[in-house]
Design a protein around this motif. Structure first.
Motif: not given
Length: 210
Positions: A116-119, A131-133, A152-158
């Motif tokens: 997301l940070a790559d131009v 570009a991402p806000e 034994g499972t984890v959930y994350y969000t972007v």
């Protein structure tokens, strides 16, 4: 601009969000080889977490949570889309050592934030997308319960937001003229394109025949 009726097939063909979602999935797959990346509706059902049906670990499900309309003065419109990527991870052996599920999720999430940070990468190979806000900017955070950890499972969000631009039809003329330097006039390829400019070009002074 007058909105025209459209069949469901026409609406599906004109939908700008689904192609953008597929473009994101395809790009993320390229930058996360060996990780399962798939389309996701965007809203997580609790049964998906309990049954581990969200996406196979390690994996990422790409969806969206909200869409807002932005109107342009020329008749076009834009869609501000709030995207969400669900990161699912489990402990696994990597390079002859056990890596805990949180570390696996963090590695995937960090790579996503770098994308997301790559131009170049952040446009997902598309045109007509911003570009991402930056306010708010992309965010990576945990999404799990005690019960999920026991499995034994984890959930994350972007989460991040991007705008799909230049949608719809403008009411302004689209003909493109070329300046003739010898005469300092503007020439259009056809009479029809010149006629399209009527009402938008300044006319000469009116002559009073009286």
């Amino acid at each position: 601009m007058t909105l025209a009726p459209a069949t469901l097939a026409q609406l599906l063909d004109a939908d700008p969000i689904a192609p953008a979602q597929r473009a994101i999935v395809d790009t993320v797959k390229a930058y996360l080889p060996g990780i399962a990346v798939m389309l996701h509706p965007g809203k997580v059902d609790i049964s998906e977490l309990v049954s581990k049906a969200l996406v196979a670990a390690p994996g990422v499900g790409i969806g969206w949570s909200r869409v807002r309309t932005l109107r342009a003065i020329d008749g076009h419109y834009s869609l501000l889309v709030d995207w969400v990527a669900y990161v699912v991870a489990e402990a696994r052996p990597i390079a002859n050592r056990r890596v805990e599920k949180e570390a696996v999720a963090l590695a995937i999430g960090n790579q996503f934030l770098r994308m997301l940070a790559d131009v170049d990468v952040c446009f997902w190979g598309m045109r007509g997308i911003s570009a991402p806000e930056t306010t708010p900017g992309p965010e990576f955070k945990p999404l799990f319960t005690v019960a999920d950890q026991a499995q034994g499972t984890v959930y994350y969000t972007v989460t991040w937001s991007q705008t799909l631009t230049g949608l719809g039809v403008t009411f302004l003329p689209t003909a493109i003229g070329h300046v003739v330097e010898d005469t300092t006039t503007i020439k259009y390829p056809s009479p029809e394109e010149l006629a399209e400019m009527d009402g938008w070009l300044a006319g000469g002074p009116e002559v009073d025949d009286a």
